[in-house]
Design a protein around this motif. Structure first.
Motif, PDB file in Angstrom:
ATOM      1  N   PRO A 162       0.800  -1.227   0.000  1.00  0.00           N
ATOM      2  CA  PRO A 162       0.000   0.000   0.000  1.00  0.00           C
ATOM      3  C   PRO A 162       0.833   1.277   0.000  1.00  0.00           C
ATOM      4  N   ASP A 163       1.943   1.297   0.736  1.00  0.00           N
ATOM      5  CA  ASP A 163       2.740   2.520   0.774  1.00  0.00           C
ATOM      6  C   ASP A 163       3.374   2.820  -0.578  1.00  0.00           C
ATOM      7  N   VAL A 164       3.751   1.776  -1.313  1.00  0.00           N
ATOM      8  CA  VAL A 164       4.316   1.989  -2.647  1.00  0.00           C
ATOM      9  C   VAL A 164       3.239   2.512  -3.595  1.00  0.00           C
ATOM     10  N   LEU A 165       2.037   1.937  -3.513  1.00  0.00           N
ATOM     11  CA  LEU A 165       0.940   2.408  -4.357  1.00  0.00           C
ATOM     12  C   LEU A 165       0.639   3.875  -4.069  1.00  0.00           C
ATOM     13  N   LEU A 166       0.533   4.235  -2.796  1.00  0.00           N
ATOM     14  CA  LEU A 166       0.198   5.614  -2.440  1.00  0.00           C
ATOM     15  C   LEU A 166       1.308   6.581  -2.833  1.00  0.00           C
ATOM     16  N   ALA A 167       2.547   6.150  -2.704  1.00  0.00           N
ATOM     17  CA  ALA A 167       3.661   7.019  -3.095  1.00  0.00           C
ATOM     18  C   ALA A 167       3.627   7.318  -4.587  1.00  0.00           C
ATOM     19  N   ASP A 168       3.059   6.394  -5.354  1.00  0.00           N
ATOM     20  CA  ASP A 168       2.979   6.576  -6.801  1.00  0.00           C
ATOM     21  C   ASP A 168       1.600   7.072  -7.234  1.00  0.00           C
ATOM     22  N   THR A 169       0.826   7.572  -6.282  1.00  0.00           N
ATOM     23  CA  THR A 169      -0.512   8.086  -6.581  1.00  0.00           C
ATOM     24  C   THR A 169      -0.458   9.599  -6.734  1.00  0.00           C
ATOM     25  N   ALA A 170      -0.822  10.080  -7.906  1.00  0.00           N
ATOM     26  CA  ALA A 170      -0.780  11.515  -8.183  1.00  0.00           C
ATOM     27  C   ALA A 170      -2.002  12.234  -7.642  1.00  0.00           C
TER      28      ALA A 170
END
Length: 703
Positions: free
Chosen positions: A56-64
């Motif tokens: 989840p943290d990787v997904l959110l970090a790559d969420t614009a």
């Protein structure tokens, strides 16, 4: 790859839509966690991250971009869990919030029009003891008649603070004409208690209507500390998990707003979730070349309906939530208690469905979580419409035996019916309730349903639209590819939105041969330009460039001595006498469209009441990409099963919906199973999957 994430926290399910920069989309659904909604949000983000093979943290970090639709404000108001709130008002007007308006309690409530004893005022959000009067008076032209008694005001504030208020609403008479006294009261409050949440009517809703303005301001204060804390914790949580982009909140009026704006004006997000679904229909309607849409959202708790006319959602300037009346622009959504979790019961020998719902917990009996009442979802299971082993893509296995037991005990045996007949009756009653609402909002409002198509979404909308959708004679029923998480998709697809309003009453005299002569186009233009600039400045503050902002202008108009106002569009630019004459003529025409030919009464004189602007700031977002059109649906077929559409079961083809290519044609009866919903094509109907994977259902021979 950068992602755009939309989440909608509903009463029964929490949904997510994840779009990538190439136009690919993924949809997720998980039960809502009422005790702590953030748990459901975290779970749906976990599912989204797992689908792309990251944490989840990787997904959110790559969420614009992260857009959120939430029921937090609605729940706090309806459940009366807001902050302890005080109200400061002009001396002599203490009871306005409690008295309300006669029309507010009576309109549309049948016997209550003539039986006053049946009137039930709402549970007060502010008890009378926390409504304090201050000595001051401003007249209708904004002139100070009685100066503010600051010593008396300090004493009133001290009494509220001693009572433990966490928020104070300030609503003084005619403050929208001169806000100086309200602004001074805010300074006095902050001198004594800087931590107290303060809401001024002149900031929030500077419009005429003493009760409605006070109610809106009081509700805003009541919700303020709750929503401020909720969004603060959410922003902190998302930041700790590495959210790389902006957090936006779905606004009730036509787009998304910043989290800071939502915390300052929580009354603006009271219908956050349903609004997202309506706004998600706009780009889809444009892509399909449809201008008139009946949007229908059937979830676990409610059935929400709205209209898109000539490509734009209908906006109302007054709405009602929890028996209080709110004067903030809102997408006009009408809801009834008819959802998958709506409870069926027998009363006085008749069958009723809703408005009570089993909700997310315990949920329908078939969920196996302790629910014992029969619901619409239980009926769908017994009728063979929903596969118990394939609900939510198999993540939640339903118990048919529990559904049967609930229907048998609460419906079949009391009415002396067979199990299948009772289940069919539950579904039929719910379908007719929904069809009746569509009738009231189209034919009842002067619209011809044959000019419309129905969009059906939500977890249960695609399952029931084959029944409620065609009773009015619409051309087609369309199930969007995003149907199961349509409101969450709306949080991704919507633009930034802000609305501003100001009352400045102008009127023409009765029997004036040329009414436009009495209205000053320079004054009208000046007011609208001022509101326009405020809207553009708010967009600049949110990082939106001027060339990405679209501003629409309106004025609320009415005939003198009447209360019904219509919001009429005003063209851009500087107005002249001809533009004012055209404005009056368009008001006359619109009035007759709504109330009948000959109803216009120009001789009474016309009033221009409240001026409004609505600004939309275009934000970059992915666009769903079309798919290649295939040649058939056979590969997606997984067999057939008997389904009760009427007295006897019919052999019904079953398809894996997500495997159907664009271009597929399916004859009814058929069932298309998706991970988050079940699409039903009824007997005598036909379905077509288009290039965006929407399912378009028509009557046989009419496609």
């Amino acid at each position: 790859m950068r992602y755009h994430l939309g989440v909608d926290v509903g009463g029964t399910f929490t949904d997510a839509a994840v779009l990538d920069e190439s136009g690919g989309a993924r949809f997720f659904k998980t039960p809502t966690t009422p005790d702590d909604p953030s748990v459901g949000v975290a779970e749906v983000i976990r599912l989204a991250a797992a689908s792309v093979g990251v944490t989840p943290d990787v997904l959110l970090a790559d969420t614009a971009y992260f857009g959120l639709g939430t029921t937090a404000a609605t729940n706090a108001l309806l459940e009366r869990t807001g902050a302890t709130t005080g109200v400061l008002t002009t001396r002599g007007f203490r009871d306005g919030l409690l008295i309300q308006r006669t029309k507010g309690q009576w309109a549309g409530l049948g016997d209550e029009v003539t039986h006053y004893s049946r009137r039930r005022p709402p549970d007060p959000i502010v008890p009378r003891g926390l409504i304090k009067e201050v000595t001051e008076r401003v007249d209708y032209q904004g002139r100070v008649v009685v100066p503010l008694d600051e010593d008396g005001a300090r004493a009133a504030i001290d009494r509220l603070l001693e009572a433990g208020v966490a928020a104070i609403a300030v609503s003084l008479l005619w403050s929208f004409q001169n806000p100086a006294h309200e602004q001074r009261l805010r300074e006095l409050i902050r001198e004594s208690a800087p931590q107290v949440y303060v809401s001024l009517s002149s900031d929030l809703v500077p419009v005429i209507g003493e009760y409605e303005r006070t109610a809106t301001t009081a509700i805003n204060a009541y919700l303020g500390p709750v929503i401020h804390g909720y969004l603060g914790e959410l922003e902190k949580s998302m930041a700790n998990q590495g959210l790389g982009g902006a957090l936006r909140i779905m606004d009730s009026g036509g787009g998304v707003i910043t989290a800071a704006d939502a915390a300052a004006q929580p009354v603006s997000i009271l219908t956050s979730g349903p609004t997202g679904g309506v706004l998600a229909c706009e780009p889809l309607a444009e892509a399909l070349g449809e201008r008139n849409i009946i949007t229908t959202d059937m979830g676990g708790t409610s059935f929400d309906v709205s209209l898109i006319v000539d490509g734009r959602p209908i906006v109302t300037t007054q709405s009602e939530v929890g028996q209080y009346h709110i004067v903030k622009p809102t997408i006009n959504v009408t809801a009834i208690g008819a959802g998958g979790g709506s409870i069926a019961r027998v009363e006085d020998g008749g069958l009723l469905v809703g408005p009570r719902s089993a909700g997310a917990r315990p949920g329908p009996a078939c969920y196996g979580r302790g629910g014992r009442h029969a619901t619409v979802t239980d009926a769908d299971v017994v009728l063979g419409i929903i596969d118990p082993d394939n609900f939510l893509g198999g993540r939640l296995r339903l118990e048919r035996t529990l559904a049967e037991a609930a229907i048998r005990e609460h419906v079949a045996e009391p009415l002396g019916m067979t199990l299948e007949a009772a289940a069919s009756a539950i579904k039929t009653v719910a379908d007719h309730q929904m069809a009746d609402l569509l009738h009231a909002l189209t034919i009842g409002k002067g619209y011809d349903p044959r000019d419309f198509v129905v969009f059906a979404y939500g977890g249960a909308g695609p399952t029931h639209c084959h029944a409620y959708g065609f009773e009015l004679g619409v051309r087609a029923v369309i199930v969007p590819a995003t149907a199961t998480v349509h409101s969450a998709y709306g949080a991704v697809a919507s633009d930034l939105h802000r609305a501003f309003a100001l009352t400045d009453l102008m009127r023409t005299p009765p029997f004036a041969p040329n009414a436009a002569e009495f209205l000053d186009p320079v004054r009208i233009t000046s007011i609208l330009q001022e509101l326009d600039e405020r809207a553009r400045q708010s967009m600049r503050s949110a990082g939106v460039a001027d060339d990405a902002v679209v501003v629409d202008r309106f004025v609320d108009m009415r005939y003198r001595y009447q209360v019904n106002e219509l919001m009429i569009p005003v063209p851009a630019g500087t107005l002249d006498r001809h533009a004012v004459e055209d404005l009056l003529a368009r008001f006359d025409r619109k009035y007759e469209e709504l109330f009948g030919k000959g109803a216009a009464f120009r001789e009474a004189g016309i009033e221009l009441v409240t001026f409004r602007v609505s600004a939309r700031g275009r934000v970059p977002k992915p666009v769903l990409r079309p798919r290649e059109v295939g040649n058939g649906s056979d590969s997606a077929r997984r067999g057939e099963r008997p389904v009760h559409f009427a007295a006897a079961p019919l052999p019904t083809a079953v398809y894996r919906g997500e495997e159907l290519p664009g271009g597929s044609h399916i004859a009814g009866p058929a069932i298309l199973e998706y991970p988050g919903t079940t699409v039903v094509i009824g007997p005598g109907q036909a379905g077509r999957v288009d290039q965006w994977l929407n399912v378009i259902i028509t009557l046989e021979g009419t496609a």
